[in-house]
Design a protein around this motif. Structure first.
Motif, PDB file in Angstrom:
ATOM      1  N   SER A   1       0.800  -1.228   0.000  1.00 18.64           N
ATOM      2  CA  SER A   1       0.000   0.000   0.000  1.00 18.64           C
ATOM      3  C   SER A   1       0.831   1.276   0.000  1.00 18.64           C
ATOM      4  N   GLY A   2       2.111   1.163   0.271  1.00 19.83           N
ATOM      5  CA  GLY A   2       2.947   2.356   0.368  1.00 19.83           C
ATOM      6  C   GLY A   2       2.950   2.981   1.744  1.00 19.83           C
ATOM      7  N   LEU A   3       2.141   2.457   2.660  1.00 21.89           N
ATOM      8  CA  LEU A   3       2.137   2.946   4.042  1.00 21.89           C
ATOM      9  C   LEU A   3       3.335   2.384   4.793  1.00 21.89           C
ATOM     10  N   ASN A   4       3.818   3.147   5.790  1.00 21.84           N
ATOM     11  CA  ASN A   4       4.837   2.559   6.644  1.00 21.84           C
ATOM     12  C   ASN A   4       4.170   1.541   7.580  1.00 21.84           C
ATOM     13  N   VAL A   5       4.966   0.786   8.307  1.00 21.70           N
ATOM     14  CA  VAL A   5       4.409  -0.321   9.090  1.00 21.70           C
ATOM     15  C   VAL A   5       3.410   0.173  10.128  1.00 21.70           C
ATOM     16  N   SER A   6       3.736   1.233  10.828  1.00 21.00           N
ATOM     17  CA  SER A   6       2.829   1.753  11.853  1.00 21.00           C
ATOM     18  C   SER A   6       1.506   2.202  11.253  1.00 21.00           C
ATOM     19  N   GLN A   7       1.567   2.904  10.144  1.00 21.30           N
ATOM     20  CA  GLN A   7       0.348   3.348   9.473  1.00 21.30           C
ATOM     21  C   GLN A   7      -0.475   2.152   8.985  1.00 21.30           C
ATOM     22  N   ALA A   8       0.214   1.150   8.435  1.00 23.44           N
ATOM     23  CA  ALA A   8      -0.486  -0.026   7.924  1.00 23.44           C
ATOM     24  C   ALA A   8      -1.179  -0.788   9.045  1.00 23.44           C
ATOM     25  N   VAL A   9      -0.498  -0.964  10.165  1.00 24.57           N
ATOM     26  CA  VAL A   9      -1.105  -1.665  11.304  1.00 24.57           C
ATOM     27  C   VAL A   9      -2.318  -0.896  11.812  1.00 24.57           C
ATOM     28  N   GLU A  10      -2.192   0.404  11.893  1.00 26.30           N
ATOM     29  CA  GLU A  10      -3.330   1.217  12.346  1.00 26.30           C
ATOM     30  C   GLU A  10      -4.524   1.061  11.405  1.00 26.30           C
ATOM     31  N   LYS A  11      -4.275   1.072  10.110  1.00 25.51           N
ATOM     32  CA  LYS A  11      -5.348   0.916   9.125  1.00 25.51           C
ATOM     33  C   LYS A  11      -6.010  -0.464   9.254  1.00 25.51           C
ATOM     34  N   ILE A  12      -5.182  -1.494   9.409  1.00 22.00           N
ATOM     35  CA  ILE A  12      -5.723  -2.848   9.524  1.00 22.00           C
ATOM     36  C   ILE A  12      -6.565  -2.988  10.787  1.00 22.00           C
ATOM     37  N   ARG A  13      -6.084  -2.470  11.890  1.00 21.18           N
ATOM     38  CA  ARG A  13      -6.850  -2.562  13.143  1.00 21.18           C
ATOM     39  C   ARG A  13      -8.185  -1.831  13.019  1.00 21.18           C
ATOM     40  N   ARG A  14      -8.202  -0.790  12.257  1.00 17.98           N
ATOM     41  CA  ARG A  14      -9.428  -0.005  12.083  1.00 17.98           C
ATOM     42  C   ARG A  14     -10.425  -0.702  11.158  1.00 17.98           C
ATOM     43  N   GLU A  15      -9.925  -1.419  10.142  1.00 17.17           N
ATOM     44  CA  GLU A  15     -10.804  -1.927   9.093  1.00 17.17           C
ATOM     45  C   GLU A  15     -11.065  -3.427   9.145  1.00 17.17           C
ATOM     46  N   GLU A  16     -10.195  -4.184   9.826  1.00 22.90           N
ATOM     47  CA  GLU A  16     -10.340  -5.642   9.842  1.00 22.90           C
ATOM     48  C   GLU A  16     -10.537  -6.119  11.278  1.00 22.90           C
TER      49      GLU A  16
END
Length: 266
Positions: A221-236
Motif C-alpha cells: 500500500s505504500g504505508l509505513n508499518v505503523s500506518q499499515a497496522v493502524e489501518k488494519i486494526r481499524r478496518e479488519e
C-alpha cells in the motif's frame, strides 16, 4: 518392555519410562527424564537436565542438552524440554538455556531433520518442521506449524510466526509474520502468503482472503508499518488480522519486507 542395548551407558540417576528403546553406544546422563515409548538410536548423547516426552524418536548421533555456545554462560542449571511425539533425526544438536533455570523448548509433534541446530533458549511451537541443515541461533521463537526449509539461517532473537514458511537457504535477521513465506536464497525478504499451509491447516477461503488483504496493506500500500497496522486494526476485525498486527507490534528486530510481487500477496 524397556530395551537397553548392552553397549549403551545409562546413568543410574536417569529416569527411564516404560517401553523405551535405547540403542548401541547411546549415552544417557544423570538427571534426565525419558518418557514412555521413546526410541533412542545408536550413538545418541542425552546430557543432564534434558527431558523427552512420550513417544519421541531420536536418530543416530543426535546430541541433546550440551552446554550453550555462549561466551557469557557460566556453570548453571538450565534445561532442554522436548514435547511428546517429536522426531529428531540424525546429527541434530539442541543446546541448553544460557541463564540459570532457563529452557530450550521444543513443542509436541515437531520434526527436526538431519543436522539442524537449536541454540540456547530457542522455543519451537507444536508441529514445527525444520528441514536439513536449518540453523536457529539463541532465543529464536517459532510459532506452531511453521516450516523452516533446508539450510535456513536465523539470527538470534528473531521470531517466526505461526504457519509461516521459510524458503530454502533464506537468511533472517528480522521477524517473519504469521502466515507469510520468506523468499528462498534471500535475506529478510517475504515472498507472500503461505496459501498451501493455510489450506492444510483448515483455514477457510474467506479467512485466507482476509489474510491476503492484510498482507497487501502491510506490504503493497505504500504505508509505513505503523500506518499499515493502524489501518488494519481499524478496518479488519478478524482474529487473523489481529494476530498479525499483534505480532508486528511486539517485534523488536523489525519485520521482513516483501520482495516478490504477486497478485493478492501470493
Amino acid at each position: 518392555m524397556t530395551q537397553i542395548h548392552q553397549t549403551a551407558v545409562v546413568h543410574k540417576n536417569s529416569e527411564i519410562g516404560e517401553n523405551v528403546v535405547i540403542g548401541p553406544y547411546a549415552v544417557i546422563d544423570e538427571q534426565t527424564q525419558i518418557a514412555d515409548g521413546v526410541k533412542i538410536g545408536p550413538h545418541v548423547v542425552v546430557h543432564k537436565h534434558v527431558s523427552l516426552g512420550g513417544n519421541c524418536v531420536v536418530h543416530a548421533h543426535a546430541v541433546l542438552g550440551d552446554l550453550p555456545q555462549d561466551l557469557v554462560y557460566q556453570d548453571v542449571v538450565s534445561y532442554v524440554r522436548v514435547g511428546a511425539g517429536t522426531t529428531i533425526r540424525e546429527g541434530v544438536t539442541i543446546h541448553r538455556g544460557t541463564k540459570a533455570e532457563t529452557t530450550t523448548a521444543v513443542g509436541e509433534n515437531c520434526y527436526l531433520m538431519a543436522n539442524s541446530h537449536l541454540a540456547h533458549n530457542v522455543r519451537l511451537g507444536d508441529n514445527v518442521v525444520l528441514a536439513n541443515g536449518a540453523l536457529l541461533a539463541g532465543y529464536v521463537e517459532v510459532g506452531e506449524r511453521a516450516f523452516i526449509s533446508g539450510n535456513c539461517v536465523i539470527h538470534q532473537f528473531v521470531r517466526i510466526g505461526r504457519l509461516a514458511m521459510l524458503g530454502g537457504n533464506s537468511g533472517l535477521s528480522q521477524d517473519v509474520p504469521p502466515f507469510c513465506t520468506a523468499a528462498s536464497v534471500h535475506l529478510n525478504a517475504l515472498a507472500g502468503i503461505n496459501v498451501v499451509g493455510l489450506r492444510r491447516a483448515g483455514i477457510s477461503a474467506p479467512d485466507r482472503l482476509i489474510i491476503k488483504r492484510v498482507f497487501a496493506v502491510l506490504f503493497r500500500s505504500g504505508l509505513n508499518v505503523s500506518q499499515a497496522v493502524e489501518k488494519i486494526r481499524r478496518e479488519e476485525q478478524s482474529p487473523y488480522a489481529r494476530e498479525i498486527c499483534d505480532f508486528i507490534a511486539a517485534s523488536k528486530r523489525g519485520v521482513c519486507a516483501a520482495r516478490i510481487s504477486g497478485e493478492n500477496g501470493e
